[in-house]
Design an enzyme around this catalytic site. Structure first.
Site, PDB file in Angstrom:
ATOM      1  N   ASP A  45     -24.553   5.607  -8.027  1.00 20.05           N
ATOM      2  CA  ASP A  45     -25.488   5.426  -9.145  1.00 20.05           C
ATOM      3  C   ASP A  45     -26.473   4.309  -8.799  1.00 20.05           C
ATOM      4  O   ASP A  45     -27.419   4.043  -9.538  1.00 20.05           O
ATOM      5  CB  ASP A  45     -24.755   5.184 -10.470  1.00 20.05           C
ATOM      6  CG  ASP A  45     -23.873   3.949 -10.459  1.00 20.05           C
ATOM      7  OD1 ASP A  45     -23.769   3.304  -9.402  1.00 20.05           O
ATOM      8  OD2 ASP A  45     -23.277   3.635 -11.515  1.00 20.05           O
ATOM      9  N   SER A  46     -26.269   3.679  -7.621  1.00 16.39           N
ATOM     10  CA  SER A  46     -27.266   2.740  -7.088  1.00 16.39           C
ATOM     11  C   SER A  46     -28.586   3.468  -6.831  1.00 16.39           C
ATOM     12  O   SER A  46     -29.598   2.818  -6.553  1.00 16.39           O
ATOM     13  CB  SER A  46     -26.758   2.102  -5.793  1.00 16.39           C
ATOM     14  OG  SER A  46     -26.366   3.096  -4.874  1.00 16.39           O
ATOM     15  N   ASP A  84     -20.918   9.648  -7.510  1.00 19.73           N
ATOM     16  CA  ASP A  84     -20.570   8.512  -8.372  1.00 19.73           C
ATOM     17  C   ASP A  84     -20.741   8.915  -9.840  1.00 19.73           C
ATOM     18  O   ASP A  84     -21.811   9.394 -10.230  1.00 19.73           O
ATOM     19  CB  ASP A  84     -21.556   7.369  -8.033  1.00 19.73           C
ATOM     20  CG  ASP A  84     -20.975   6.007  -8.290  1.00 19.73           C
ATOM     21  OD1 ASP A  84     -19.807   5.917  -8.678  1.00 19.73           O
ATOM     22  OD2 ASP A  84     -21.704   5.024  -8.071  1.00 19.73           O
ATOM     23  N   LYS A 114     -16.371   9.208  -7.701  1.00 22.55           N
ATOM     24  CA  LYS A 114     -15.958   7.796  -7.784  1.00 22.55           C
ATOM     25  C   LYS A 114     -16.042   7.383  -9.246  1.00 22.55           C
ATOM     26  O   LYS A 114     -17.021   7.703  -9.929  1.00 22.55           O
ATOM     27  CB  LYS A 114     -16.849   6.902  -6.917  1.00 22.55           C
ATOM     28  CG  LYS A 114     -16.477   5.411  -7.043  1.00 22.55           C
ATOM     29  CD  LYS A 114     -17.083   4.556  -5.962  1.00 22.55           C
ATOM     30  CE  LYS A 114     -18.529   4.205  -6.181  1.00 22.55           C
ATOM     31  NZ  LYS A 114     -18.787   3.466  -7.440  1.00 22.55           N
ATOM     32  N   GLU A 116     -15.553   4.011 -11.807  1.00 20.53           N
ATOM     33  CA  GLU A 116     -15.442   2.549 -11.867  1.00 20.53           C
ATOM     34  C   GLU A 116     -14.361   2.126 -12.853  1.00 20.53           C
ATOM     35  O   GLU A 116     -14.242   2.704 -13.937  1.00 20.53           O
ATOM     36  CB  GLU A 116     -16.775   1.931 -12.320  1.00 20.53           C
ATOM     37  CG  GLU A 116     -17.835   1.926 -11.249  1.00 20.53           C
ATOM     38  CD  GLU A 116     -19.065   1.099 -11.641  1.00 20.53           C
ATOM     39  OE1 GLU A 116     -19.036   0.363 -12.641  1.00 20.53           O
ATOM     40  OE2 GLU A 116     -20.071   1.210 -10.910  1.00 20.53           O
ATOM     41  N   GLU A 183     -15.373  -4.406  -4.783  1.00 20.57           N
ATOM     42  CA  GLU A 183     -16.725  -5.000  -4.721  1.00 20.57           C
ATOM     43  C   GLU A 183     -16.702  -6.463  -5.137  1.00 20.57           C
ATOM     44  O   GLU A 183     -16.129  -6.831  -6.178  1.00 20.57           O
ATOM     45  CB  GLU A 183     -17.677  -4.204  -5.636  1.00 20.57           C
ATOM     46  CG  GLU A 183     -19.091  -4.744  -5.604  1.00 20.57           C
ATOM     47  CD  GLU A 183     -20.140  -3.755  -6.114  1.00 20.57           C
ATOM     48  OE1 GLU A 183     -19.823  -2.574  -6.365  1.00 20.57           O
ATOM     49  OE2 GLU A 183     -21.298  -4.195  -6.252  1.00 20.57           O
TER      50      GLU A 183
END
Ligand code: KIV
Length: 283
Positions: A45-46, A84, A114, A116, A183
């Site tokens: 999502d970056s 993501d 992925k 979070e 992270e």
């Protein structure tokens, strides 16, 4: 070399082989990474900060990631593609998470998702894995919770905080994740987490002791001038390469150097004579 699978990724930890992961958002870049033997391509999502001009990952939608994931899938013959899951696409309910993760595989062509978070998402992760969708966990600084953290701060700095991260990693492993991104935590915390689980850990800003590493591609290629976190190593200055090329192109267009005959198409002499015979010179 065959396609990379989640099984191969798990085995890499057992064999002591470091996992190489990078982000990508488009087909040609994915093809380059795949050819370079990158193990995992994360369609992060970056994409929000890196490509779409957002200030954080919060505005990124499921459709955004699916759109870019499908491009990565088309360009990439080998690397494992992980999509993501964006902000709030898996937290409303387990049903919502299942539907949205399924879309990432069906429409985006991802082979894994992925998700979070540690504590609160564990049961959702378990349900998604039970549905046959491989999940990569993500703990430490999780950018979708940036307002809760109050900024991009290093996590797991105290022994208690490190213990909590270890517990999160173990619960995620128990829920069935095939790997865990860690992270922005001190290297000793990342080492302790890595040693406490049997699935591979993939670090970003988490030091050298993880089982693999990930960076946002445009950060390590140097696309941005003012954004350079301490943990990013710039391997190129792609911004300068692009600027030099664009400046040279503009200069050549303005001075008439480009296009030259080598980059133009010609008519046969006969056709050209007929054409010019018909064109009236201006009076
Ligand atoms: O979105 C992303 O690129 C990520 C990586 C930084 C791990 O989540």
């Amino acid at each position: 070399m065959g396609r990379v699978t989640t099984h191969k990724i798990r085995m890499m930890k057992k064999k002591g082989k470091k996992i190489v992961m990078l982000t990508a958002y488009d087909a040609p870049t994915a093809q380059i990474l795949s050819e370079c033997g990158v193990d995992i391509i994360l369609v992060g999502d970056s994409v929000g900060n890196s490509l779409l001009g957002h200030e954080s990952t919060i505005p990124v939608t499921l459709n955004d990631v699916i759109h870019h994931c499908a491009a990565v899938r088309r360009g990439n013959p080998r690397s494992l593609v992980v999509g993501d899951m964006p902000f709030m696409t898996y937290k409303v309910s387990i049903e919502q998470a299942l539907e949205n993760c399924a879309r990432m595989l069906q429409e985006g062509g991802a082979e894994a998702v992925k998700i979070e978070g540690g504590g609160r998402v564990v049961e959702t992760v378990r349900a998604v894995v039970d549905a046959g969708i491989p999940v990569m966990g993500h703990i430490g600084l999780t950018p979708q919770s940036i307002f809760e953290f109050g900024g991009y701060r290093v996590q797991g700095r105290t022994a208690d905080a490190a213990e909590r991260l270890i517990e999160q990693a173990q619960r995620l492993e128990d829920a069935g994740v095939f790997s865990i991104v860690i992270e922005l935590v001190p290297s000793e915390t990342a080492r302790a987490i890595t040693e406490s689980v049997s699935v591979p850990t993939i670090g970003i800003g988490a030091g050298p002791h993880c089982d693999g590493q990930v960076l946002v591609l445009w950060d390590m290629l140097g696309l941005f001038e003012d954004f350079k976190p301490k943990f990013v190593k710039q391997y190129a200055n792609i911004r300068r390469v692009i600027m030099n090329a664009v400046n040279q192109y503009a200069e050549e267009v303005r001075s008439g150097i480009f296009p030259d005959l080598e980059h133009s198409f010609e008519m046969s002499e006969e056709e050209s004579g007929r054409l010019y015979g018909r064109v009236k010179p201006p009076e």
